[in-house]
Design an enzyme around this catalytic site. Structure first.
Site, short mmCIF file in Angstrom:
data_model
loop_
_atom_site.label_atom_id
_atom_site.label_comp_id
_atom_site.label_asym_id
_atom_site.label_seq_id
_atom_site.Cartn_x
_atom_site.Cartn_y
_atom_site.Cartn_z
N LYS A 73 42.42 -27.69 10.26
CA LYS A 73 42.73 -26.83 9.12
C LYS A 73 43.90 -27.44 8.36
O LYS A 73 44.81 -28.03 8.98
CB LYS A 73 43.09 -25.43 9.65
CG LYS A 73 43.19 -24.35 8.59
CD LYS A 73 43.40 -22.99 9.25
CE LYS A 73 43.52 -21.86 8.23
NZ LYS A 73 43.66 -20.55 8.88
N SER A 148 40.68 -16.87 7.26
CA SER A 148 41.07 -17.92 6.33
C SER A 148 40.57 -19.31 6.74
O SER A 148 40.57 -20.20 5.91
CB SER A 148 42.59 -17.93 6.17
OG SER A 148 43.20 -18.33 7.38
N SER A 172 41.79 -14.96 11.39
CA SER A 172 41.42 -16.11 10.57
C SER A 172 40.56 -17.16 11.27
O SER A 172 39.97 -18.00 10.61
CB SER A 172 42.66 -16.78 10.00
OG SER A 172 43.17 -16.01 8.95
#
Ligand SMILES: [Zn+2]
Lengths: 482, 478
Positions: A73, A148, A172
């Site tokens: 990420k 997310s 997330s």
């Protein structure tokens, strides 16, 4: 292909690591429309792959993750590799140091394909607040992949990464895993180092794997779970969860709290009920428990998360690194313009909320009460775990919405998190995995919550669930049908 | 109407730990800008602090010496404000649950100034101004500090200075800070209000920030008190505000009014666990406390030393330690104190010179001179003159004593002492042989000490050189 199969294939020289990395890079290129990557790192990937090929040739011992292509990420600090947090604010930020988890994975011989798209600063549930455009759901590109860590879930679901590391502050990792039909694990708070994770809400953030299967998630977790002298809040130990996955299900007590199912879509409720019934027939014991105050936990979560975020993000002034506005004369003006140009609307909204919640005169009413509720949440779960080993519930009350819906009503987006935030608030490990498909052909997710630092039981139960749900077969039927 | 001053001080003491508060960066003074920094103290995204245990130990030691209540659990908090020298946009400090509460400092008059609290925090970086440009040096960012907050119980500039001097001496005694105001390792904010004499209620206070010298502090207090009294006398009210001392004009100026007061939005630092102090660990630190200045001065007075000289002796720990060593060697306390404070301090007048106490006479030698005084082999005036020369390093004590019927050791005895020194200080011999001239001095010193100051340094030097060159001492090795 599972990580174990890939590992064996590499060892048996059925394919070279470089060939393998190239195949994944190609797949990422083919699925570019998903917008799962903010930027690719082919040189880094091929360098690492070349090294692994040499190690294989030399017969050196290899980690199970050696040569496995993956995504990080874009809020994990990577030395000499752009780390943007999907924000214009950090559009040109190149860190000088590696996050601890990335250091660990490098020493395992991980092959980094690129940095994953996400909601800006991990603030969002749909991966639509990214400055680099929304991520799309591989099951249906008109739908959100969740957020997310949407880039990671989309890439893993589309075969554009074998696994991904995401971060989970209020769901997330789990929410996008659920929307994309893959496995997402949020470890116990303190099991995995946060050093080098660009903080959103420090007391809730936790790095976790997104993978194709429970076993893959367990293998990655086993590698990254470790105490870190650079993170005072991380006191985990080396785990051996992958080895215990096949432990018999018989006698495991699964707690079911009706509160988690209020407001859940019928299809989700049905799929979870069917899955649990299957597990009961295989020896699991179903126990009804009570988890009150879910709505309050959601409010407490947003107060704490926004308060910490406001403080964590105050350092981004564009002076030493990151986006610096060309407008403004004085230092104060320059900082104000840099921040107003650099941050997106959702980030600004949460910074304002957070500063308000901490301001003098309101601290007790908001932050103080939220902390008391967090303490209460820990007690509620600790009581619940007296009568069960894991808790089953939906990951999200609904399936992946169409793109654009979250942005219209931010508060609706917050409500998607009602089943995921309790684990962050109480610091518990939690896992989301697919348990069926909706009529619209979108994955349905089931979530498991476990006792602190008991990822082992959590993954064991999830592995059995995976055997029952047989999601891989469903997935195959869908792709055959298309 | 007569007015009286009410003063409280917030004192910042930089701890002289090896590394910074939350990272491994070295703590040094005056290193090249931005060379003692890392991702943590630069507040780079994602970096996390870890607590320096040595800093906690120093802070607890200070708390114990100040008679504070040590809290078994305290909490680090974030103090949020934006300033370019503050890399993270928050300072990690303590607020609601400080390390220590209570405690006091005793002034010479016997008056106790009570403390509200003592807490730990990190220092900020430094802005360096050049015409048209501002640079940021983060070397200082993250250096551990303790802040000692007094209650408003000081009533004059003199008391404020004495309080601060007492703190300074204490910290130096404890060896936890060098407390140099000119280098910023001791800084102080003054909270000041005035009220009619006899009035129980406190007046409106102002805060004067960042005093970095005793004399400025004295002047700032005098100016600010007179300013506030003048305001009240002419019927105006004192505004609550933050001010700074302007050196050229000798006045205080407004920095921030109350309306612009900062809201620091304190909250517990989520990146650090609460600071838990095991009782045993605190007790061990308590047991390790050195004898503190007040107790020491009292002990000296009990030995017959006058109060004024006792105070002088305890001002610097090195002096007091030396004095104690001389007493242990049999020196009469009264003579030793007089000899030390008189001849030595007369020559060393500067504060820094006195602090860097390095006499050229060993405590044993001082004791010898004192014995001669006792037996009237020397007159006080003679002793004072000779010691003065020797303490100041103008000549050796034996040279100074040359006029006296003093027999240097026999050659054979001296040779044996040299051999012993060479055996005992093998490492010094090695360093000397590898070209370190200074190491030779260690050997000479050892022999002179063993000869109790009676040997002639030149003779010792020659003998040692000869022995090292011939390595003759080796032959006698068993
Ligand atoms: Zn540092």
């Amino acid at each position: 292909m599972s990580i174990r199969t890939m590992h064996n294939g590499l060892l048996k020289k059925e394919f070279s690591t470089v060939e393998f990395a190239r195949a994944y890079l190609r797949r990422a290129e083919e699925t570019r429309s998903l917008n799962a990557y903010i930027h690719m790192t082919p040189e880094t990937a091929l360098d690492a792959a070349t090294r692994i090929d040499r190690a294989i040739a030399a017969g050196s011992p290899l980690s199970p993750l050696a040569g496995i292509p993956m995504q990080l990420k874009d809020n994990l600090s990577t030395r000499n590799i752009l780390t943007t947090c999907a924000s214009r604010m950090l559009g040109d930020y190149v860190p000088v140091y590696d996050a601890s988890v990335w250091k660990t994975l490098q020493s395992c011989g991980a092959v980094l394909l690129g940095k994953g798209n996400m909601d800006e600063f991990a603030m969002g549930s749909s991966s639509e607040t990214s400055a680099y455009g929304p991520v799309r759901n591989p099951w249906n590109e008109r739908h959100t992949p969740g957020g997310s860590s949407g880039g990671g879930a989309a890439a893993v679901a589309a075969g554009a990464a074998a696994y991904a590391l995401g971060s989970d502050t209020g769901g997330s990792v789990r929410l996008p895993a659920s929307f994309c039909g893959v496995v997402g694990l949020k470890p116990t708070y303190g099991a995995v180092s946060r050093y080098g994770l660009l903080a959103y809400a420090s007391s809730l953030d936790q790095v976790g794997p997104i993978a194709q299967s429970v076993e893959d998630a367990a293998i990655v977790f086993d590698e990254i779970a470790c105490a870190d002298p650079q993170d005072s809040t991380c006191h985990g130990k080396r785990e051996g969860c992958a080895a215990g996955l096949r432990h018999p299900l018989k006698g495991r007590r699964i707690g079911i709290a009706p509160e988690f199912f209020h407001g859940a879509e019928e299809e989700i409720r049905g799929a979870i009920e069917r899955t649990l019934a299957e597990m009961e027939s295989h020896g699991a014991e179903l126990v009804e428990i009570k988890i009150p105050h879910l709505q309050e936990m959601l409010s407490a979560y947003y107060i704490i998360a926004c308060a910490e975020a406001a403080s964590n993000l105050a350092r981004y002034d564009g002076i030493r690194y990151g986006q610096c506005s060309t407008r403004g004369v004085t230092r104060e003006e320059r900082i104000r313009f840099s921040r107003s140009e650099g941050f997106g609307a959702e980030v600004k909204r949460r910074i304002l909320l957070g500063n308000y919640a901490l301001s003098s005169g309101y601290y007790e009413q908001y932050y103080g009460n939220a902390c008391a509720l967090r303490q209460r949440a820990k007690e509620i779960f600790s009581q619940a775990f007296a009568s069960c080993d894991v808790i089953a519930c939906p990951t999200c009350p609904r399936t992946a919405p169409a793109l654009g819906q979250g942005a219209l009503h931010p508060a609706d987006g917050y409500a998607w998190d009602i089943c995921t935030v309790p684990a962050n608030l109480a610091g518990l490990p939690a896992l989301s995995q697919p348990c069926g498909l909706s009529h619209a052909g979108l994955p349905l997710g089931i979530q498991w919550l476990g006792r602190p630092f008991d990822e082992s039981t959590l993954l064991n139960v999830a592995w059995h669930c995976e055997q029952q749900a047989n999601f891989q077969m469903l997935k195959q039927e869908v792709s055959d049908g298309v | 109407m007569e007015y009286e001053l009410v003063i409280g001080l917030e004192t910042h003491v930089e701890l002289s730990t090896a590394t910074k508060m939350f990272c491994g960066c070295e703590v040094t003074f005056a290193a090249a800008p931005n060379t003692r920094c890392c991702p943590v103290c630069l507040g780079l995204p994602g970096a996390l602090p870890t607590l320096n245990q040595q800093a906690v130990a120093s802070a607890v030691t200070a708390g114990l010496a100040l008679h504070c209540q040590i809290n078994p659990v305290s909490v680090m908090e974030r103090k949020n404000y934006i300033y370019p020298d503050l890399a993270k946009a928050y300072q990690i400090s303590q607020h609601r649950h400080p390390l220590c509460r209570g405690g006091y400092v005793t002034l010479r008059s016997g008056k106790r100034i009570h403390l509200q609290q003592l807490h730990m925090e990190e220092d900020a970086g430094k802005l360096v101004y050049e015409p048209g440009r501002v640079y940021i040096d983060y070397n200082r960012g993250g250096i551990p500090l303790i802040e000692i907050v007094s209650l408003p119980e000081l009533s004059s500039a003199e008391e404020a200075c004495e309080y601060l001097e007492t703190l300074q001496r204490l910290m130096r005694y404890l060896g936890i800070s060098d407390c140099k105001m000119q280098e910023g390792s001791l800084r102080c904010d003054v909270n000041l209000s005035v009220r009619p004499v006899g009035c129980a209620q406190l007046g409106m206070r102002t805060e004067i920030k960042n005093m970095n010298s005793f004399s400025y502090m004295r002047k700032a207090i005098a100016y600010e008190a007179q300013r506030q009294i003048a305001l009240l006398r002419s019927g105006f009210a004192v505004e609550q505000e933050t001010r700074r001392y302007d050196v050229p004009s000798g006045t205080t100026r407004v920095m921030r009014s109350k309306e612009n007061a900062q809201d620091y939005r304190y909250f517990p630092e989520p990146d650090l666990l609460p600071v838990s102090l095991p009782g045993q660990w605190v007790n061990a630190l308590r047991a390790d406390l050195p004898e503190l200045p007040d107790a020491r001065a009292a002990r000296y007075e009990a030995l017959g030393v006058s109060p004024a000289i006792a105070q002088e002796l305890v001002r610097f720990r090195a002096v007091a330690d030396y004095f104690d060593a001389a007493i242990r060697c049999g020196a009469s306390p009264v003579f030793a104190a007089k000899m030390l404070i008189g001849p030595y301090f007369e020559a060393k007048t500067g504060e820094q010179e006195r602090e860097a106490f390095s006499p050229c006479v060993y405590p044993e030698q001082l004791a010898q001179v004192c014995k001669k005084l006792d037996t009237h082999a020397l007159s006080p005036a003679q002793a004072k003159a000779m010691l003065g020369q020797a303490l100041r390093g103008e000549c050796t004590l034996s040279q100074a004593l040359a006029g006296l019927p003093e027999h240097p050791p026999e050659q054979g005895v001296l040779e044996e002492l040299c051999r012993k020194a060479l055996r005992d200080h093998g490492d010094a011999v090695q360093s000397y042989l590898s070209g370190k001239e200074k190491a030779f001095q260690v050997l000479v010193g050892a022999v002179l000490r063993a000869a109790q100051g009676k040997a002639d340094p030149q003779a010792v030097r020659t003998l040692l050189k000869q022995m090292v060159d011939e390595r003759s001492f080796d032959k006698n090795k068993p």
